[in-house]
Design a protein around this motif. Structure first.
Motif, short mmCIF file in Angstrom:
data_model
loop_
_atom_site.label_atom_id
_atom_site.label_comp_id
_atom_site.label_asym_id
_atom_site.label_seq_id
_atom_site.Cartn_x
_atom_site.Cartn_y
_atom_site.Cartn_z
N LEU A 146 0.83 -1.21 0.00
CA LEU A 146 0.00 0.00 0.00
C LEU A 146 0.86 1.26 0.00
O LEU A 146 0.55 2.23 -0.69
CB LEU A 146 -0.93 0.01 1.22
N ALA A 147 1.94 1.24 0.77
CA ALA A 147 2.85 2.39 0.83
C ALA A 147 3.51 2.62 -0.52
O ALA A 147 3.63 3.77 -0.98
CB ALA A 147 3.90 2.18 1.91
N LEU A 148 3.94 1.56 -1.18
CA LEU A 148 4.57 1.68 -2.49
C LEU A 148 3.58 2.22 -3.52
O LEU A 148 3.91 3.09 -4.33
CB LEU A 148 5.12 0.34 -2.96
N LYS A 149 2.36 1.73 -3.47
CA LYS A 149 1.33 2.17 -4.41
C LYS A 149 1.03 3.66 -4.21
O LYS A 149 0.87 4.41 -5.17
CB LYS A 149 0.07 1.34 -4.23
N GLN A 184 4.02 5.84 -5.47
CA GLN A 184 4.19 5.86 -6.92
C GLN A 184 3.33 6.91 -7.59
O GLN A 184 3.56 7.24 -8.75
CB GLN A 184 3.86 4.48 -7.51
N ARG A 185 2.38 7.46 -6.89
CA ARG A 185 1.53 8.51 -7.46
C ARG A 185 2.31 9.80 -7.69
O ARG A 185 1.92 10.62 -8.49
CB ARG A 185 0.36 8.80 -6.53
N SER A 186 3.40 9.97 -6.95
CA SER A 186 4.19 11.18 -7.08
C SER A 186 4.98 11.15 -8.39
O SER A 186 5.52 10.12 -8.77
CB SER A 186 5.15 11.32 -5.90
N ARG A 187 5.07 12.29 -9.00
CA ARG A 187 5.78 12.40 -10.27
C ARG A 187 7.28 12.56 -10.02
O ARG A 187 7.67 13.26 -9.10
CB ARG A 187 5.25 13.61 -11.03
N GLY A 188 8.10 11.89 -10.81
CA GLY A 188 9.54 12.02 -10.67
C GLY A 188 10.18 10.87 -9.92
O GLY A 188 11.37 10.86 -9.70
N ILE A 189 9.39 9.87 -9.56
CA ILE A 189 9.89 8.70 -8.83
C ILE A 189 10.28 7.63 -9.84
O ILE A 189 9.54 7.32 -10.76
CB ILE A 189 8.79 8.14 -7.89
N LYS A 220 3.26 12.77 3.03
CA LYS A 220 1.84 13.06 3.28
C LYS A 220 0.94 12.04 2.60
O LYS A 220 -0.02 11.55 3.20
CB LYS A 220 1.50 14.46 2.77
N THR A 221 1.25 11.72 1.35
CA THR A 221 0.42 10.78 0.60
C THR A 221 0.41 9.40 1.24
O THR A 221 -0.65 8.79 1.41
CB THR A 221 0.93 10.66 -0.86
N VAL A 222 1.59 8.90 1.60
CA VAL A 222 1.69 7.57 2.19
C VAL A 222 0.97 7.53 3.55
O VAL A 222 0.21 6.61 3.83
CB VAL A 222 3.16 7.13 2.32
N LYS A 223 1.20 8.53 4.38
CA LYS A 223 0.58 8.57 5.71
C LYS A 223 -0.94 8.56 5.62
O LYS A 223 -1.60 7.74 6.26
CB LYS A 223 1.06 9.80 6.48
#
Length: 92
Positions: free
Chosen positions: A8-11, A14-19, A56-59
């Motif tokens: 779930l954390a990886l998913k 991955q939404r962030s751009r530039g990863i 923030k997204t992962v949390k």
């Protein structure tokens, strides 16, 4: 399971751009989950703002989906990878 939370954390990250590449490690403490994310980024976006966005997204994603409090999210940038640019060859 811990593996499910890692996925779930990886998913979410991955939404962030530039990863470019992600690895996650989750440990359970008395305060909640501690998540460590190791990543490779392209050099085109600001690293501090990118890591803050990932945190923030992962949390929020983990807490919304699992209901388990997240104590901390640490993001380590292992390397910066330059984007492949196609060079035009000059013909003379």
């Amino acid at each position: 399971s811990v593996e499910t939370v890692e996925n779930l954390a990886l998913k979410a990250a991955q939404r962030s751009r530039g990863i470019k590449d992600l690895r996650a490690r989750v440990s359970v403490t008395s305060n909640g989950l501690e998540i460590i994310i190791r990543t490779l980024v392209d050099g085109e976006s600001s690293i501090p703002s990118l890591t803050e966005e990932i945190q923030k997204t992962v949390k929020t994603q983990i807490e919304e989906v699992t209901g388990i409090p997240v104590a901390s999210v640490s993001v380590y940038v292992a390397n910066v990878i330059q984007a492949n640019q196609a060079f035009k060859s000059r013909v003379e």
